[in-house]
Motif scaffolding. Structure first.
Motif, PDB file in Angstrom:
ATOM      1  N   VAL A 128      10.231   6.642  14.980  1.00  0.00           N
ATOM      2  CA  VAL A 128       9.101   7.365  15.559  1.00  0.00           C
ATOM      3  C   VAL A 128       7.782   6.698  15.194  1.00  0.00           C
ATOM      4  O   VAL A 128       6.933   6.469  16.053  1.00  0.00           O
ATOM      5  N   ALA A 129       7.616   6.398  13.914  1.00  0.00           N
ATOM      6  CA  ALA A 129       6.364   5.823  13.450  1.00  0.00           C
ATOM      7  C   ALA A 129       6.604   5.122  12.124  1.00  0.00           C
ATOM      8  O   ALA A 129       7.558   5.435  11.403  1.00  0.00           O
ATOM      9  N   ALA A 130       5.719   4.169  11.825  1.00  0.00           N
ATOM     10  CA  ALA A 130       5.820   3.440  10.570  1.00  0.00           C
ATOM     11  C   ALA A 130       4.420   3.113  10.075  1.00  0.00           C
ATOM     12  O   ALA A 130       3.498   2.909  10.879  1.00  0.00           O
TER      13      ALA A 130
ATOM     14  N   ALA B   4       7.293  -0.534  -4.853  1.00  0.00           N
ATOM     15  CA  ALA B   4       7.778  -1.608  -3.987  1.00  0.00           C
ATOM     16  C   ALA B   4       7.950  -1.162  -2.546  1.00  0.00           C
ATOM     17  O   ALA B   4       8.298  -1.967  -1.688  1.00  0.00           O
ATOM     18  N   MET B   5       7.726   0.113  -2.280  1.00  0.00           N
ATOM     19  CA  MET B   5       7.897   0.645  -0.921  1.00  0.00           C
ATOM     20  C   MET B   5       6.660   0.343  -0.110  1.00  0.00           C
ATOM     21  O   MET B   5       5.764   1.172   0.034  1.00  0.00           O
ATOM     22  N   ASP B   6       6.613  -0.858   0.464  1.00  0.00           N
ATOM     23  CA  ASP B   6       5.460  -1.227   1.269  1.00  0.00           C
ATOM     24  C   ASP B   6       5.427  -0.464   2.593  1.00  0.00           C
ATOM     25  O   ASP B   6       4.386  -0.083   3.093  1.00  0.00           O
ATOM     26  N   TRP B   7       6.605  -0.244   3.178  1.00  0.00           N
ATOM     27  CA  TRP B   7       6.721   0.424   4.472  1.00  0.00           C
ATOM     28  C   TRP B   7       7.346   1.811   4.302  1.00  0.00           C
ATOM     29  O   TRP B   7       8.300   1.982   3.562  1.00  0.00           O
ATOM     30  N   TYR B   8       6.779   2.775   4.994  1.00  0.00           N
ATOM     31  CA  TYR B   8       7.398   4.079   5.175  1.00  0.00           C
ATOM     32  C   TYR B   8       7.566   4.298   6.684  1.00  0.00           C
ATOM     33  O   TYR B   8       6.694   3.939   7.477  1.00  0.00           O
TER      34      TYR B   8
ATOM     35  N   SER C  17      -2.005   0.339   8.065  1.00  0.00           N
ATOM     36  CA  SER C  17      -1.676  -0.107   9.420  1.00  0.00           C
ATOM     37  C   SER C  17      -0.405   0.589   9.877  1.00  0.00           C
ATOM     38  O   SER C  17       0.529   0.767   9.096  1.00  0.00           O
ATOM     39  N   SER C  18      -0.385   0.959  11.139  1.00  0.00           N
ATOM     40  CA  SER C  18       0.735   1.760  11.624  1.00  0.00           C
ATOM     41  C   SER C  18       1.157   1.339  13.025  1.00  0.00           C
ATOM     42  O   SER C  18       0.400   0.663  13.732  1.00  0.00           O
ATOM     43  N   HIS C  19       2.349   1.739  13.404  1.00  0.00           N
ATOM     44  CA  HIS C  19       2.758   1.608  14.788  1.00  0.00           C
ATOM     45  C   HIS C  19       3.689   2.751  15.152  1.00  0.00           C
ATOM     46  O   HIS C  19       4.242   3.419  14.262  1.00  0.00           O
ATOM     47  N   TYR C  20       3.813   2.979  16.450  1.00  0.00           N
ATOM     48  CA  TYR C  20       4.465   4.178  16.962  1.00  0.00           C
ATOM     49  C   TYR C  20       5.397   3.861  18.116  1.00  0.00           C
ATOM     50  O   TYR C  20       5.200   2.894  18.861  1.00  0.00           O
ATOM     51  N   ALA C  21       6.396   4.698  18.269  1.00  0.00           N
ATOM     52  CA  ALA C  21       7.206   4.652  19.479  1.00  0.00           C
ATOM     53  C   ALA C  21       6.331   5.064  20.660  1.00  0.00           C
ATOM     54  O   ALA C  21       5.428   5.897  20.509  1.00  0.00           O
TER      55      ALA C  21
END
Length: 121
Positions: free
Chosen positions: A50-52, A32-36, A58-62
């Motif tokens: 910092v990042a996800a 169930a952990m869609d996001w880390y 798909s990711s995004h960053y500070a």
């Protein structure tokens, strides 16, 4: 479920480190952990994201780490990574992995124990 972070250490400015965070325990919860996420907290400062990365990669960053850090995940190993390149002294912090799971009441939040990254100038 436990999140076990590792890979921190002492590195000179300009160097690289790779952090890992492995999830263990209930398979149904891990699935169930869609996001880390990776967060960090420097001495005397607030914890910051910092990042996800989401399940499809798909990711995004500070802004402070864009172009230098790369987050990735291996769903077969229930592990998320943070490749950190061109490290700067201001990257010195304890790094935490974090995974929220949406629930009817809001969210259950899972944090790793943190791993210390020290960047010397």
């Amino acid at each position: 479920v436990q999140l076990q972070a590792s890979g921190g250490g002492l590195v000179q400015a300009g160097g690289s480190l790779r952090l890992s965070c492995a999830a263990s325990g209930s398979i149904s919860i891990i699935r169930a952990m869609d996001w880390y996420h990776w967060y960090r907290q420097a001495p005397g400062q607030q914890r910051e994201m910092v990042a996800a990365v989401i399940r499809d990669g798909s990711s995004h960053y500070a802004d402070s780490v864009k172009g230098r850090f790369t987050i990735s995940r291996d769903n077969t190993k229930n592990t998320v990574y943070l490749q950190m390149d061109s490290l700067k002294p201001e990257d010195t912090a304890v790094y935490y992995c974090y995974a929220p799971i949406a629930t009817a009441a809001g969210s259950d939040n899972y944090w790793g124990q943190g791993t210390l990254v020290t960047v010397s100038s």
